[in-house]
Motif scaffolding. Sequence first.
Motif, PDB file in Angstrom:
ATOM      1  N   UNK A   1     -99.465 -62.901  27.580  1.00  0.00           N
ATOM      2  CA  UNK A   1    -100.373 -63.788  28.311  1.00  0.00           C
ATOM      3  C   UNK A   1    -101.491 -63.000  28.986  1.00  0.00           C
ATOM      4  N   UNK A   2    -101.166 -61.828  29.502  1.00  0.00           N
ATOM      5  CA  UNK A   2    -102.198 -60.997  30.127  1.00  0.00           C
ATOM      6  C   UNK A   2    -103.204 -60.517  29.086  1.00  0.00           C
TER       7      UNK A   2
ATOM      8  N   UNK B   1    -103.979 -62.043  26.365  1.00  0.00           N
ATOM      9  CA  UNK B   1    -104.818 -63.207  26.033  1.00  0.00           C
ATOM     10  C   UNK B   1    -105.873 -63.421  27.115  1.00  0.00           C
ATOM     11  N   UNK B   2    -105.472 -63.332  28.372  1.00  0.00           N
ATOM     12  CA  UNK B   2    -106.389 -63.573  29.462  1.00  0.00           C
ATOM     13  C   UNK B   2    -107.518 -62.542  29.481  1.00  0.00           C
ATOM     14  N   UNK B   3    -107.198 -61.343  29.064  1.00  0.00           N
ATOM     15  CA  UNK B   3    -108.201 -60.259  29.057  1.00  0.00           C
ATOM     16  C   UNK B   3    -109.005 -60.227  27.758  1.00  0.00           C
ATOM     17  N   UNK B   4    -108.742 -61.192  26.873  1.00  0.00           N
ATOM     18  CA  UNK B   4    -109.501 -61.256  25.628  1.00  0.00           C
ATOM     19  C   UNK B   4    -109.078 -60.245  24.589  1.00  0.00           C
ATOM     20  N   UNK B   5    -107.847 -59.704  24.724  1.00  0.00           N
ATOM     21  CA  UNK B   5    -107.389 -58.649  23.803  1.00  0.00           C
ATOM     22  C   UNK B   5    -106.380 -59.135  22.785  1.00  0.00           C
ATOM     23  N   UNK B   6    -106.038 -60.404  22.822  1.00  0.00           N
ATOM     24  CA  UNK B   6    -104.991 -60.897  21.930  1.00  0.00           C
ATOM     25  C   UNK B   6    -105.519 -61.327  20.577  1.00  0.00           C
ATOM     26  N   UNK B   7    -106.713 -61.857  20.560  1.00  0.00           N
ATOM     27  CA  UNK B   7    -107.343 -62.320  19.326  1.00  0.00           C
ATOM     28  C   UNK B   7    -108.612 -61.547  19.072  1.00  0.00           C
ATOM     29  N   UNK B   8    -108.945 -61.290  17.805  1.00  0.00           N
ATOM     30  CA  UNK B   8    -110.218 -60.611  17.523  1.00  0.00           C
ATOM     31  C   UNK B   8    -111.398 -61.428  17.978  1.00  0.00           C
ATOM     32  N   UNK B   9    -112.404 -60.761  18.504  1.00  0.00           N
ATOM     33  CA  UNK B   9    -113.587 -61.480  18.989  1.00  0.00           C
ATOM     34  C   UNK B   9    -114.490 -61.856  17.831  1.00  0.00           C
TER      35      UNK B   9
END
Length: 252
Positions: free
Chosen positions: A241-242, A244-252
């Motif tokens: 979850x962290x 994801x919140x930091x934008x690191x879970x999915x490719x931009x």
Amino acid sequence: MTTVTLGHPETILHAAAAAAVVRVLEAYDLDVEYVTGSRDELTAAMKAGGIDLFVSAWLPDVDALWADPSLGMDPLGELYKPVFGWFMPEGCAPGVVSIADLGLDDGVVNRNIVAAESVLERVRLGVGSYGLTERGFTIDARPDEEAWQYAAKAIETGEAAVLPLWQPHFLHHGGRLRSLEDPRTVLAGEQAARMLVRREARAELDSDLLDELDELMLGHKVVSALEYAVRCDGMTGDEAAEAWQRGKLLPR
């Protein structure tokens, strides 16, 4: 209220989605106590007022029992829209576009459908409605984890296998599955993954928090990625979850 009792079904997917909701609660300086268990245990906890926020109930059909007003819980928001379907690994059997096409190919498609026990009745419905038994298809019911391991291997090897799955699901992460059309619309209709909030707790929670939860939309990609991170990348739900919140879970 300084502590929220948060309940969720006892699966990795629900736990991962709950962890994402907890990130919002923590931003309002709330402590969280988790409650999980079997369906009966969770129902009893709701009825006893032991769950302030629940993540999540698939409505209107799958978890209809949790929408019973007598439990004292009210729906809140819509985190994602679960839908059941039949899938195949991307790139295999390109001529098979819909379930109706199965069995009309040149024998490339594996006619043994490995079905997780939790979706067995839905698979039987599809097989019967499309007359697939007469086309040589069989159903191989397996425990959920074993069925998913089979599906993961089929995706990796590109086997022309029929994979009955809910979406979101960790196997959808990476976009290597394609959906088979259901022209007879016999599979499960789209659900809504909704949080449930205890009526008495609603009055104690910050109105801005309730508004933020009501507007929170995770979507299929995020929930699939959260579950994948826990199952396959060794993260805890909080770590996923962290990320994801930091934008690191999915490719931009």
